[in-house]
Design a protein around this motif. Sequence first.
Motif, short mmCIF file in Angstrom:
data_model
loop_
_atom_site.label_atom_id
_atom_site.label_comp_id
_atom_site.label_asym_id
_atom_site.label_seq_id
_atom_site.Cartn_x
_atom_site.Cartn_y
_atom_site.Cartn_z
N GLY A 150 2.37 9.93 -3.03
CA GLY A 150 0.97 10.14 -3.36
C GLY A 150 0.56 9.28 -4.54
N ILE A 151 -0.63 8.69 -4.47
CA ILE A 151 -1.13 7.90 -5.59
C ILE A 151 -2.54 8.37 -5.95
CG2 ILE A 151 0.30 5.87 -5.24
CD1 ILE A 151 -1.99 4.54 -3.75
N LEU A 152 -2.80 8.39 -7.26
CA LEU A 152 -4.09 8.78 -7.82
C LEU A 152 -4.82 7.51 -8.23
CD1 LEU A 152 -2.51 11.55 -10.02
CD2 LEU A 152 -4.06 12.00 -8.10
N VAL A 153 -5.97 7.25 -7.62
CA VAL A 153 -6.67 5.97 -7.77
C VAL A 153 -8.13 6.21 -8.14
CG1 VAL A 153 -7.21 3.77 -6.64
CG2 VAL A 153 -5.15 5.02 -5.98
N GLU A 174 -1.87 -2.67 -1.61
CA GLU A 174 -0.63 -3.36 -1.95
C GLU A 174 0.59 -2.45 -1.79
OE1 GLU A 174 -2.06 -7.03 -4.71
OE2 GLU A 174 -0.93 -5.44 -5.70
N ILE A 175 0.45 -1.20 -2.14
CA ILE A 175 1.59 -0.28 -2.01
C ILE A 175 1.89 0.00 -0.55
CG2 ILE A 175 2.38 2.07 -2.51
CD1 ILE A 175 0.95 1.83 -5.22
N TRP A 176 0.86 0.16 0.28
CA TRP A 176 1.07 0.32 1.72
C TRP A 176 1.82 -0.89 2.29
CZ3 TRP A 176 1.52 3.60 5.42
CH2 TRP A 176 0.80 4.80 5.44
N ARG A 177 1.41 -2.09 1.92
CA ARG A 177 2.02 -3.30 2.47
C ARG A 177 3.49 -3.44 2.04
NH1 ARG A 177 -1.54 -8.23 0.78
NH2 ARG A 177 0.26 -9.34 1.66
N SER A 178 3.82 -2.88 0.89
CA SER A 178 5.17 -3.05 0.35
C SER A 178 6.11 -1.91 0.68
CB SER A 178 5.08 -3.20 -1.18
OG SER A 178 4.23 -4.25 -1.55
N ALA A 179 5.57 -0.77 1.07
CA ALA A 179 6.41 0.39 1.34
C ALA A 179 7.23 0.20 2.62
CB ALA A 179 5.55 1.64 1.45
N GLY A 180 8.35 0.86 2.69
CA GLY A 180 9.23 0.75 3.85
C GLY A 180 8.65 1.47 5.07
N PRO A 181 9.23 1.22 6.25
CA PRO A 181 8.70 1.79 7.49
C PRO A 181 8.79 3.31 7.57
CG PRO A 181 10.80 0.70 7.88
CD PRO A 181 10.39 0.34 6.49
N ASP A 182 9.69 3.90 6.78
CA ASP A 182 9.84 5.35 6.79
C ASP A 182 9.09 6.02 5.63
OD1 ASP A 182 11.46 5.35 9.06
OD2 ASP A 182 13.25 4.95 7.89
N THR A 183 8.17 5.27 5.02
CA THR A 183 7.40 5.79 3.88
C THR A 183 5.92 5.74 4.19
OG1 THR A 183 9.07 5.03 2.29
CG2 THR A 183 6.85 5.45 1.45
N SER A 184 5.23 6.83 3.94
CA SER A 184 3.77 6.85 4.05
C SER A 184 3.17 7.02 2.67
CB SER A 184 3.31 7.99 4.98
OG SER A 184 3.74 9.25 4.50
N VAL A 185 1.99 6.45 2.48
CA VAL A 185 1.32 6.47 1.18
C VAL A 185 -0.02 7.19 1.34
CG1 VAL A 185 0.42 5.09 -0.73
CG2 VAL A 185 2.41 4.27 0.58
N HIS A 186 -0.27 8.16 0.45
CA HIS A 186 -1.46 9.00 0.57
C HIS A 186 -2.24 8.92 -0.75
CE1 HIS A 186 0.37 10.65 4.21
NE2 HIS A 186 1.49 10.57 3.52
N THR A 187 -3.53 8.66 -0.63
CA THR A 187 -4.37 8.41 -1.79
C THR A 187 -5.33 9.56 -2.04
OG1 THR A 187 -4.31 6.04 -1.30
CG2 THR A 187 -5.99 6.79 -2.84
N ALA A 188 -5.44 9.99 -3.28
CA ALA A 188 -6.51 10.89 -3.72
C ALA A 188 -7.26 10.18 -4.84
CB ALA A 188 -5.95 12.22 -4.20
#
Length: 241
Positions: free
Chosen positions: A6-9, A19-33
């Motif tokens: 999770g990232i706070l933006v 940028e974090i989505w593009r760099s994260a691995g295939p087994d990682t999801s990124v969620h923004t609040a």
Amino acid sequence: MRTRLGILVIHNDPVPEAEIWRSAGPDTSVHTARFWTPRPFGTEFTGLDLAELLSGTGLDTAVRQLGDLGVHALGYCFTSSSVFGGTAFDTAFSAHVEELSGGVPTVTAGQAIREELAGAGGGGIAVVAPPWFSDGTLEAISAYVPVPVRQVIRFELPPEWDGIARPDLFDRGARFAVDQAELELQVLRRLGPGIGTVLVPGGGFASLTAAERLRRSRGLRVVSSNSALLRALERRAAPMP
């Protein structure tokens, strides 16, 4: 098990999640609040009391949302809070957010940068700064990071941005005007001899493509707020052995 980060933006920053989505691995999801920018238009951010930051921007709600979503680690994408508040802010913020989110391990972008630069050695670094950072912000960064800053390279925008006060450039749309080829060229032209590590502070300053080109062309180590935060989140989300 899929890792959820999770990232706070701030509300008008498109860069960290991209940028974090593009760099994260295939087994990682990124969620923004998102939360409201803690800087009124036309003013320069120089720090804010933690209680006011959380309640006055909706950040406390954003934290609870990510906690309810079930993220495994949580990151704060606003480096300026750290450079003006110092490591005391980082410690207080992480402790408070972990309690508010139900125990989710938390790290600020500032903490992540310090962790990445801890192994940079004593030779010093160059800071490649976004055009909206004031001289005061750059001085605060130099005091905050754990290694000497030998050079500051401020990214220069095209002439059509002349005449706009630095703190207003981001809100006026300069966050969309950072050309990656031009960023690479400006660093290559101006980087001093003997500097092997470059810091790109500020999550809203896009640098992912330019950083990869600089690694390939010059062997530079490029540490950005977003790349450092991703690695710090991955470490905190990793299951205990």
